[in-house]
Design a protein around this motif. Structure first.
Motif, PDB file in Angstrom:
ATOM      1  N   ARG A  21       0.713  -1.325  -0.027  1.00  0.00           N
ATOM      2  CA  ARG A  21      -0.031  -0.186  -0.016  1.00  0.00           C
ATOM      3  C   ARG A  21       0.888   1.144   0.172  1.00  0.00           C
ATOM      4  NH1 ARG A  21      -5.126  -0.632   0.671  1.00  0.00           N
ATOM      5  NH2 ARG A  21      -6.008  -2.627   1.406  1.00  0.00           N
ATOM      6  N   SER A  22       2.028   1.057   0.504  1.00  0.00           N
ATOM      7  CA  SER A  22       2.765   2.436   0.465  1.00  0.00           C
ATOM      8  C   SER A  22       3.337   2.978  -0.718  1.00  0.00           C
ATOM      9  CB  SER A  22       3.814   2.394   1.627  1.00  0.00           C
ATOM     10  OG  SER A  22       4.849   1.229   1.084  1.00  0.00           O
ATOM     11  N   SER A  23       3.682   2.053  -1.518  1.00  0.00           N
ATOM     12  CA  SER A  23       4.237   2.324  -2.806  1.00  0.00           C
ATOM     13  C   SER A  23       3.443   1.891  -3.935  1.00  0.00           C
ATOM     14  CB  SER A  23       5.675   1.950  -2.976  1.00  0.00           C
ATOM     15  OG  SER A  23       6.321   2.199  -4.241  1.00  0.00           O
ATOM     16  N   ARG A  25       4.273   2.153  -7.353  1.00  0.00           N
ATOM     17  CA  ARG A  25       4.664   1.324  -8.787  1.00  0.00           C
ATOM     18  C   ARG A  25       6.063   0.940  -8.462  1.00  0.00           C
ATOM     19  NH1 ARG A  25       1.222  -0.972 -12.195  1.00  0.00           N
ATOM     20  NH2 ARG A  25      -0.229   0.719 -12.778  1.00  0.00           N
ATOM     21  N   SER A  26       6.027   0.137  -7.301  1.00  0.00           N
ATOM     22  CA  SER A  26       7.341  -0.493  -6.747  1.00  0.00           C
ATOM     23  C   SER A  26       7.504  -1.526  -7.603  1.00  0.00           C
ATOM     24  CB  SER A  26       7.234  -0.683  -5.307  1.00  0.00           C
ATOM     25  OG  SER A  26       6.180  -1.672  -5.007  1.00  0.00           O
ATOM     26  N   GLN A  27       8.774  -2.216  -7.307  1.00  0.00           N
ATOM     27  CA  GLN A  27       9.214  -3.644  -8.088  1.00  0.00           C
ATOM     28  C   GLN A  27       8.444  -4.628  -7.397  1.00  0.00           C
ATOM     29  OE1 GLN A  27      13.556  -4.077  -7.876  1.00  0.00           O
ATOM     30  NE2 GLN A  27      13.756  -2.482  -9.609  1.00  0.00           N
ATOM     31  N   GLU A  28       8.073  -4.526  -5.996  1.00  0.00           N
ATOM     32  CA  GLU A  28       7.435  -5.435  -5.183  1.00  0.00           C
ATOM     33  C   GLU A  28       5.976  -5.540  -5.876  1.00  0.00           C
ATOM     34  OE1 GLU A  28       9.039  -3.200  -3.857  1.00  0.00           O
ATOM     35  OE2 GLU A  28      10.740  -4.258  -3.041  1.00  0.00           O
ATOM     36  N   PHE A  29       5.214  -4.533  -6.386  1.00  0.00           N
ATOM     37  CA  PHE A  29       3.975  -4.637  -6.686  1.00  0.00           C
ATOM     38  C   PHE A  29       3.975  -5.135  -8.002  1.00  0.00           C
ATOM     39  CE2 PHE A  29      -0.016  -3.624  -7.937  1.00  0.00           C
ATOM     40  CZ  PHE A  29      -0.245  -3.152  -9.406  1.00  0.00           C
ATOM     41  N   SER A  71      -2.178  12.675  -5.063  1.00  0.00           N
ATOM     42  CA  SER A  71      -3.075  11.851  -3.944  1.00  0.00           C
ATOM     43  C   SER A  71      -4.142  11.154  -4.602  1.00  0.00           C
ATOM     44  CB  SER A  71      -3.616  12.678  -2.993  1.00  0.00           C
ATOM     45  OG  SER A  71      -4.302  13.912  -3.632  1.00  0.00           O
ATOM     46  N   ASP A  72      -4.569  11.716  -5.871  1.00  0.00           N
ATOM     47  CA  ASP A  72      -5.700  11.021  -6.422  1.00  0.00           C
ATOM     48  C   ASP A  72      -5.034   9.883  -7.116  1.00  0.00           C
ATOM     49  OD1 ASP A  72      -7.382  13.919  -7.970  1.00  0.00           O
ATOM     50  OD2 ASP A  72      -7.196  13.080  -6.016  1.00  0.00           O
ATOM     51  N   PHE A  73      -3.732   9.788  -7.625  1.00  0.00           N
ATOM     52  CA  PHE A  73      -3.225   8.255  -8.249  1.00  0.00           C
ATOM     53  C   PHE A  73      -3.113   7.675  -6.913  1.00  0.00           C
ATOM     54  CE2 PHE A  73      -1.838  11.699 -11.400  1.00  0.00           C
ATOM     55  CZ  PHE A  73      -2.295  10.923 -12.574  1.00  0.00           C
ATOM     56  N   HIS A  74      -2.693   7.816  -6.016  1.00  0.00           N
ATOM     57  CA  HIS A  74      -2.742   6.922  -4.987  1.00  0.00           C
ATOM     58  C   HIS A  74      -3.686   6.353  -4.507  1.00  0.00           C
ATOM     59  CE1 HIS A  74      -0.071   4.950  -1.718  1.00  0.00           C
ATOM     60  NE2 HIS A  74      -0.960   5.606  -0.866  1.00  0.00           N
ATOM     61  N   GLU A  75      -4.823   7.066  -4.316  1.00  0.00           N
ATOM     62  CA  GLU A  75      -6.175   6.501  -3.872  1.00  0.00           C
ATOM     63  C   GLU A  75      -6.716   5.609  -4.980  1.00  0.00           C
ATOM     64  OE1 GLU A  75      -8.847   9.953  -3.375  1.00  0.00           O
ATOM     65  OE2 GLU A  75      -7.605  10.799  -1.920  1.00  0.00           O
ATOM     66  N   ALA A  76      -6.229   5.791  -6.370  1.00  0.00           N
ATOM     67  CA  ALA A  76      -6.925   5.147  -7.105  1.00  0.00           C
ATOM     68  C   ALA A  76      -5.987   3.626  -7.204  1.00  0.00           C
ATOM     69  CB  ALA A  76      -6.411   5.420  -8.749  1.00  0.00           C
ATOM     70  N   TYR A  77      -4.769   3.782  -6.706  1.00  0.00           N
ATOM     71  CA  TYR A  77      -3.805   2.705  -6.538  1.00  0.00           C
ATOM     72  C   TYR A  77      -4.485   1.875  -5.388  1.00  0.00           C
ATOM     73  CZ  TYR A  77      -0.017  -0.052  -4.720  1.00  0.00           C
ATOM     74  OH  TYR A  77       1.085  -0.945  -4.597  1.00  0.00           O
ATOM     75  N   LEU A  78      -4.919   2.437  -4.093  1.00  0.00           N
ATOM     76  CA  LEU A  78      -5.511   1.628  -3.224  1.00  0.00           C
ATOM     77  C   LEU A  78      -6.519   1.156  -3.369  1.00  0.00           C
ATOM     78  CD1 LEU A  78      -4.492   4.080  -0.195  1.00  0.00           C
ATOM     79  CD2 LEU A  78      -3.473   2.082  -0.663  1.00  0.00           C
TER      80      LEU A  78
END
Length: 261
Positions: A21-23, A25-29, A71-78
């Motif tokens: 949840r914190s990142s 577009r990380s490699q882990e994701f 923040s909008d991108f992060h909310e969409a990611y979540l």
């Protein structure tokens, strides 16, 4: 794959979501997303609704402008992660409720049948050597012998087993697939270890095969059976996992048998 194993894999992928949840577009994701897609395809089939449902999850905004805040991108990611968690939970509940492995036509059951056949192949080959009054029998000396016996065994479980379907041209050449299970959309490629053929050689050959079969119009799944009667492959499980991690557009199952002589 047994239902308990399928549930274990899906629960593991679901549990990993909270750590992503914190990142955004990380490699882990990226690794988690691909690993989960492969798991869903293996369990339910490449063309299943389950595979489509998971692949269509969106983790970003469909419409945005240069002034759209991060923040909008992060909310969409979540939201995407929450959707993935809900879908995985639904898949787990479905397996528990309906016991998908009991369906004889399910992709899980078909692959389970093929895996069992390949792992017992050596036992059958050895039994054929023991004949009444020392009558002649089939000796497994090369890949053609493996193909002949495997063809007969496939007929026990599958109605439409096709030999040596031409595969499309790849890197300037073409080849024949050993077997095509037409109704199931599965191509079976056979290899046999021998003196002078290293593990790296087998791996390189199969990587070429995997790339080629992606263009085969009837191949939705590739099964590679490596017959190793003398135990020349020191780490068969490692070889299976390494080859199955290739970036193929279709599921690839590698089976080395027997595992230990």
């Amino acid at each position: 794959m047994e239902p308990d194993r399928a549930i274990e894999i899906l629960e593991r992928q679901r549990a990993a979501i909270d750590g992503l949840r914190s990142s955004r577009r990380s490699q882990e994701f990226t690794k988690w997303q691909r690993d989960t897609e492969v798991a869903v395809q293996r369990i339910f089939g490449t063309d299943s609704r389950h595979s489509t449902d998971f692949s269509e999850i969106r983790y970003s905004l469909s419409v945005f402008t240069t002034s759209t805040p991060d923040s909008d991108f992060h909310e969409a990611y979540l939201r995407g992660l929450d959707t993935a968690k809900s879908i995985l939970s639904s898949m787990i509940d479905e397996i528990r409720e309906y016991d998908l492995d009991s369906d004889t036509d399910s992709p899980t059951k078909v692959l389970g049948t093929l895996e069992q056949l390949c792992l017992r192949f050596h036992m059958v080959a050895r039994q054929l050597r023991v004949r009444h009054s020392n009558r002649t029998t089939l000796e497994i000396d090369d890949e053609y012998d493996v193909q002949d016996l495997l063809h007969a065994l496939l007929k026990l479980n599958f109605d439409d087993v096709r030999r040596e379907e031409w595969t499309p041209s790849y890197a300037g050449g073409s080849a024949r697939a050993d077997f095509l299970l037409k109704e199931e959309g599965i191509v079976i490629e056979v290899k046999k270890t021998r003196q002078g053929l290293s593990v790296s050689d087998i791996g390189a050959q199969l990587l070429v095969d995997i790339a080629r079969y992606q263009a085969h119009p009837d191949c939705r799944q590739l099964v590679c059976f490596i017959y190793d009667p003398e135990g020349r492959i020191g780490n068969p499980v490692g070889l299976e996992r390494d080859l199955e991690k290739t970036l193929a557009k279709m599921p690839v199952r590698v089976i080395v048998g027997p595992k230990g002589t």
